[in-house]
Design an enzyme around this catalytic site. Structure first.
Site, mmCIF file in Angstrom:
data_model
loop_
_atom_site.group_PDB
_atom_site.id
_atom_site.type_symbol
_atom_site.label_atom_id
_atom_site.label_comp_id
_atom_site.label_asym_id
_atom_site.label_seq_id
_atom_site.Cartn_x
_atom_site.Cartn_y
_atom_site.Cartn_z
ATOM 1 N N GLU A 167 0.849 -1.193 0.000
ATOM 2 C CA GLU A 167 0.000 0.000 0.000
ATOM 3 C C GLU A 167 0.881 1.238 0.000
ATOM 4 O O GLU A 167 1.848 1.323 0.763
ATOM 5 C CB GLU A 167 -0.913 0.001 1.230
ATOM 6 N N GLU A 172 -2.874 11.054 3.440
ATOM 7 C CA GLU A 172 -3.910 10.695 4.407
ATOM 8 C C GLU A 172 -4.098 11.851 5.373
ATOM 9 O O GLU A 172 -3.145 12.555 5.725
ATOM 10 C CB GLU A 172 -3.527 9.439 5.187
#
Length: 292
Positions: A167, A172
């Site tokens: 990932e 974020e």
């Protein structure tokens, strides 16, 4: 592979009894000989000018009024997504394309057992290495409870699962911690479940909720470098381990993009969810992929 070209002159002779014809016809023929023992010449990915001639190979500029079905597909459901998230991801009503941007909208509404709805978009195309840039604006700072993300997953996730697929978190954000952004890499060896993720930690960005910013990653077989707005503003530099394997470096294969706003969850809901913050809108100006 290096190739050597030799020109071979072929002469045609007409043989006569007792003599030969002096005016022979001559024909040129080109023959390619390949030497497979000579290794290819490769560029230094650490050179300061390595990315200067990278070319745009794919993008979505979100012009028009509809989401491109050639570029994106919806991932739907309200199963918590492994993080105890609260939203139900739907394939209608939570996405808008207008005025040159994509809007992903998280709402306070009850659908099929969930009290919140949102959207999660996956790119149809996949990429291995490149300069990746996403220009976006995070939802306005209204309170706690949302978890927007711009990220990538290995295309073999259905076969090997997470985190073995790898990932790459290009951006974020959690709204209980305003004015900050996070860059993170997950693998079998390094992930948040084990507490071993490779992360920038919280990076201050005072205008993250008010302005568009470019979130980028320079991705090669040797490193991933995460930056904000310009390539010289690196916030996380992850080098391929000197002894690497699929557990600690599953990043030399195709990955696809994901864009979403989660509600609540193990991280996003760490300090609860304020229902007055909805609707929460993340705008994406473009997604671009440059490659050598």
């Amino acid at each position: 592979m290096l190739k050597y070209r030799f020109t071979i002159l072929l002469f045609s002779f007409s043989l006569l009894v007792g003599s030969c014809q002096s005016s022979a016809d001559m024909e040129d023929q080109e023959v390619v000989v390949q030497n497979e023992n000579i290794p290819p010449v490769t560029e230094d990915v650490f050179a300061s000018d390595y990315w200067d001639d990278a070319e745009l190979v794919w993008s979505d500029e979100f012009d028009g009024t509809t989401l491109s079905e050639e570029n994106w597909k919806f991932e739907t459901g309200n199963n918590g997504w492994g993080n105890n998230e609260l939203q139900n991801y739907l394939d209608n009503g939570n996405v808008e394309v207008s005025s040159g941007t994509l809007k992903i909208i998280a709402k306070k509404e009850s659908v099929e057992g969930s009290n919140y709805t949102s959207a999660r978009l996956n790119s149809i195309k996949e990429f291995t290495f490149g300069k990746i840039e996403i220009r976006a604006k995070i939802p306005d700072d209204k309170g706690k409870g949302i978890w927007p993300a711009l990220w990538m997953l290995g295309n073999d996730i259905n076969n090997v699962g997470w985190p073995a697929c790898g990932e790459i978190d290009i951006m974020e954000y959690v709204s209980f911690s305003p004015n900050e952004v996070h860059f993170t890499v997950h693998s079998e060896a390094n992930n948040h479940v084990k507490g071993t993720q490779i992360t920038s930690g919280p990076v201050p960005l005072e205008t993250i909720e008010e302005e568009f910013h470019t979130y980028g990653v320079l991705w090669t077989d040797k490193y991933m470098k995460f930056y904000i707005d310009s390539e010289d503003n690196i916030k996380l530099n992850f080098l391929r381990p000197s002894i690497s394997n699929s557990d600690n470096w599953p990043f030399s294969k195709p990955f696809y993009f994901l864009m979403n706003i989660a509600v609540g969850g193990n991280w996003g809901g760490l300090e609860g969810v304020d229902d007055t913050i909805f609707p929460a809108i993340m705008e994406v100006d473009y997604v671009r992929v440059y490659q050598k």
